[in-house]
Design a protein around this motif. Structure first.
Motif, PDB file in Angstrom:
ATOM      1  N   PHE A  39       0.852  -1.187   0.000  1.00  0.00           N
ATOM      2  CA  PHE A  39       0.000   0.000   0.000  1.00  0.00           C
ATOM      3  C   PHE A  39       0.895   1.246   0.000  1.00  0.00           C
ATOM      4  O   PHE A  39       1.611   1.496   0.972  1.00  0.00           O
ATOM      5  N   PRO A  40       0.897   2.015  -1.091  1.00  0.00           N
ATOM      6  CA  PRO A  40       1.731   3.224  -1.132  1.00  0.00           C
ATOM      7  C   PRO A  40       1.174   4.314  -0.216  1.00  0.00           C
ATOM      8  O   PRO A  40      -0.045   4.462  -0.081  1.00  0.00           O
ATOM      9  N   ILE A  41       2.085   5.046   0.387  1.00  0.00           N
ATOM     10  CA  ILE A  41       1.703   6.102   1.338  1.00  0.00           C
ATOM     11  C   ILE A  41       2.344   7.409   0.888  1.00  0.00           C
ATOM     12  O   ILE A  41       3.533   7.459   0.579  1.00  0.00           O
ATOM     13  N   LYS A  42       1.549   8.453   0.871  1.00  0.00           N
ATOM     14  CA  LYS A  42       2.055   9.783   0.546  1.00  0.00           C
ATOM     15  C   LYS A  42       2.171  10.560   1.859  1.00  0.00           C
ATOM     16  O   LYS A  42       1.180  10.747   2.560  1.00  0.00           O
ATOM     17  N   VAL A  43       3.373  10.966   2.186  1.00  0.00           N
ATOM     18  CA  VAL A  43       3.587  11.773   3.386  1.00  0.00           C
ATOM     19  C   VAL A  43       3.167  13.206   3.063  1.00  0.00           C
ATOM     20  O   VAL A  43       3.661  13.801   2.098  1.00  0.00           O
TER      21      VAL A  43
ATOM     22  N   PHE B 131       6.393  18.498  15.408  1.00  0.00           N
ATOM     23  CA  PHE B 131       7.255  19.628  15.761  1.00  0.00           C
ATOM     24  C   PHE B 131       8.745  19.315  15.588  1.00  0.00           C
ATOM     25  O   PHE B 131       9.569  20.226  15.545  1.00  0.00           O
ATOM     26  N   MET B 132       9.084  18.041  15.451  1.00  0.00           N
ATOM     27  CA  MET B 132      10.488  17.661  15.281  1.00  0.00           C
ATOM     28  C   MET B 132      10.881  17.540  13.801  1.00  0.00           C
ATOM     29  O   MET B 132      12.015  17.216  13.480  1.00  0.00           O
ATOM     30  N   GLY B 133       9.918  17.778  12.896  1.00  0.00           N
ATOM     31  CA  GLY B 133      10.224  17.780  11.474  1.00  0.00           C
ATOM     32  C   GLY B 133      10.127  16.428  10.787  1.00  0.00           C
ATOM     33  O   GLY B 133      10.531  16.281   9.651  1.00  0.00           O
ATOM     34  N   HIS B 134       9.594  15.434  11.502  1.00  0.00           N
ATOM     35  CA  HIS B 134       9.392  14.129  10.862  1.00  0.00           C
ATOM     36  C   HIS B 134       7.971  13.656  11.122  1.00  0.00           C
ATOM     37  O   HIS B 134       7.204  14.313  11.830  1.00  0.00           O
ATOM     38  N   VAL B 135       7.605  12.525  10.529  1.00  0.00           N
ATOM     39  CA  VAL B 135       6.244  12.014  10.667  1.00  0.00           C
ATOM     40  C   VAL B 135       5.974  11.667  12.129  1.00  0.00           C
ATOM     41  O   VAL B 135       6.776  10.988  12.784  1.00  0.00           O
ATOM     42  N   ASN B 136       4.855  12.157  12.622  1.00  0.00           N
ATOM     43  CA  ASN B 136       4.432  11.861  13.993  1.00  0.00           C
ATOM     44  C   ASN B 136       4.158  10.372  14.149  1.00  0.00           C
ATOM     45  O   ASN B 136       3.584   9.739  13.268  1.00  0.00           O
ATOM     46  N   ASN B 137       4.567   9.815  15.280  1.00  0.00           N
ATOM     47  CA  ASN B 137       4.395   8.383  15.530  1.00  0.00           C
ATOM     48  C   ASN B 137       2.949   7.915  15.376  1.00  0.00           C
ATOM     49  O   ASN B 137       2.701   6.810  14.901  1.00  0.00           O
ATOM     50  N   ALA B 138       2.004   8.741  15.750  1.00  0.00           N
ATOM     51  CA  ALA B 138       0.595   8.343  15.668  1.00  0.00           C
ATOM     52  C   ALA B 138       0.160   8.100  14.219  1.00  0.00           C
ATOM     53  O   ALA B 138      -0.720   7.276  13.962  1.00  0.00           O
TER      54      ALA B 138
ATOM     55  N   TYR C  41       1.733   6.552  11.930  1.00  0.00           N
ATOM     56  CA  TYR C  41       2.058   5.192  11.522  1.00  0.00           C
ATOM     57  C   TYR C  41       0.874   4.258  11.790  1.00  0.00           C
ATOM     58  O   TYR C  41       0.587   3.367  11.001  1.00  0.00           O
ATOM     59  N   LEU C  42       0.198   4.475  12.899  1.00  0.00           N
ATOM     60  CA  LEU C  42      -0.973   3.641  13.207  1.00  0.00           C
ATOM     61  C   LEU C  42      -2.107   3.902  12.218  1.00  0.00           C
ATOM     62  O   LEU C  42      -2.799   2.970  11.813  1.00  0.00           O
ATOM     63  N   ASN C  43      -2.274   5.152  11.807  1.00  0.00           N
ATOM     64  CA  ASN C  43      -3.260   5.443  10.761  1.00  0.00           C
ATOM     65  C   ASN C  43      -2.896   4.723   9.470  1.00  0.00           C
ATOM     66  O   ASN C  43      -3.771   4.184   8.784  1.00  0.00           O
ATOM     67  N   TRP C  44      -1.623   4.708   9.152  1.00  0.00           N
ATOM     68  CA  TRP C  44      -1.169   4.028   7.931  1.00  0.00           C
ATOM     69  C   TRP C  44      -1.439   2.525   8.008  1.00  0.00           C
ATOM     70  O   TRP C  44      -1.849   1.916   7.026  1.00  0.00           O
ATOM     71  N   VAL C  45      -1.214   1.949   9.174  1.00  0.00           N
ATOM     72  CA  VAL C  45      -1.495   0.514   9.337  1.00  0.00           C
ATOM     73  C   VAL C  45      -2.978   0.255   9.146  1.00  0.00           C
ATOM     74  O   VAL C  45      -3.376  -0.673   8.439  1.00  0.00           O
ATOM     75  N   GLN C  46      -3.811   1.076   9.752  1.00  0.00           N
ATOM     76  CA  GLN C  46      -5.256   0.901   9.600  1.00  0.00           C
ATOM     77  C   GLN C  46      -5.657   1.035   8.136  1.00  0.00           C
ATOM     78  O   GLN C  46      -6.404   0.200   7.609  1.00  0.00           O
ATOM     79  N   ASP C  47      -5.160   2.047   7.461  1.00  0.00           N
ATOM     80  CA  ASP C  47      -5.481   2.233   6.040  1.00  0.00           C
ATOM     81  C   ASP C  47      -5.038   1.027   5.221  1.00  0.00           C
ATOM     82  O   ASP C  47      -5.751   0.573   4.327  1.00  0.00           O
TER      83      ASP C  47
ATOM     84  N   TYR D  91       9.431   1.311  16.164  1.00  0.00           N
ATOM     85  CA  TYR D  91       9.891   2.361  15.263  1.00  0.00           C
ATOM     86  C   TYR D  91      11.384   2.168  15.021  1.00  0.00           C
ATOM     87  O   TYR D  91      12.151   1.998  15.959  1.00  0.00           O
ATOM     88  N   ARG D  92      11.786   2.184  13.756  1.00  0.00           N
ATOM     89  CA  ARG D  92      13.191   1.978  13.394  1.00  0.00           C
ATOM     90  C   ARG D  92      13.871   3.268  12.924  1.00  0.00           C
ATOM     91  O   ARG D  92      14.968   3.563  13.348  1.00  0.00           O
ATOM     92  N   LYS D  93      13.207   3.995  12.015  1.00  0.00           N
ATOM     93  CA  LYS D  93      13.774   5.220  11.447  1.00  0.00           C
ATOM     94  C   LYS D  93      12.640   6.195  11.181  1.00  0.00           C
ATOM     95  O   LYS D  93      11.520   5.782  10.927  1.00  0.00           O
ATOM     96  N   PRO D  94      12.929   7.503  11.195  1.00  0.00           N
ATOM     97  CA  PRO D  94      11.871   8.483  10.916  1.00  0.00           C
ATOM     98  C   PRO D  94      11.564   8.597   9.424  1.00  0.00           C
ATOM     99  O   PRO D  94      12.395   8.294   8.579  1.00  0.00           O
TER     100      PRO D  94
END
Length: 140
Positions: free
Chosen positions: A8-12, A19-26, A28-34, A63-66
């Motif tokens: 499943f391709p994901i567009k960031v 606030f840290m300039g990378h994808v928020n951890n939460a 990832y859970l939305n991506w899993v659900q999708d 989580y492995r990498k941002p």
């Protein structure tokens, strides 16, 4: 018999960035659900898709990498097993060869009208998802 993987391709998007300039951890859970829901909708017969709904029961995420804005991200999921109304998925989120996150999740299949737990038939599990729901023999 082998379970059928699903990509499943994901567009960031900007809203994914914290606030840290990378994808928020939460996110990832939305991506899993999708991804899990898209997997069901893509592989299951239309009448099964219409008659069933899904709720997440548990997620275990490592989580492995941002991930960052405009990254090309893909989620690869596989339905590993089914037990009663529960389905167990393994999802890996990648950017190229880099593993960003690994997620083990448990989902409950529901009847879409009653919202009561519902089993996926053995035939659907076998024919559409490559899962054998029979109990292993004592010799196995």
């Amino acid at each position: 018999m082998s379970a059928k993987p699903f990509s499943f391709p994901i567009k960031v998007i900007p809203a994914d960035i914290d606030f840290m300039g990378h994808v928020n951890n939460a996110r990832y859970l939305n991506w899993v659900q999708d991804t899990v829901l898209a997997h069901w909708q893509k592989l299951a017969p239309a009448e099964e898709v219409a008659s069933k709904a899904w709720v997440a029961l548990k997620h275990e995420i490592t989580y492995r990498k941002p991930a960052f804005l405009h990254d090309d991200v893909i989620a690869e999921t596989v339905l590993e097993r089914i037990k009663g109304a529960r389905s167990f998925y393994n999802t890996v989120i990648r950017r190229g060869e880099d593993v960003l996150a690994e997620v083990k999740s448990m989902w409950c299949c529901l009847d879409a009208k009653s919202h009561m737990p519902a089993r996926i038939s053995r035939e659907v599990a076998r024919d559409y998802f490559g899962i054998d729901t029979r109990k292993p023999s004592p010799d196995a």
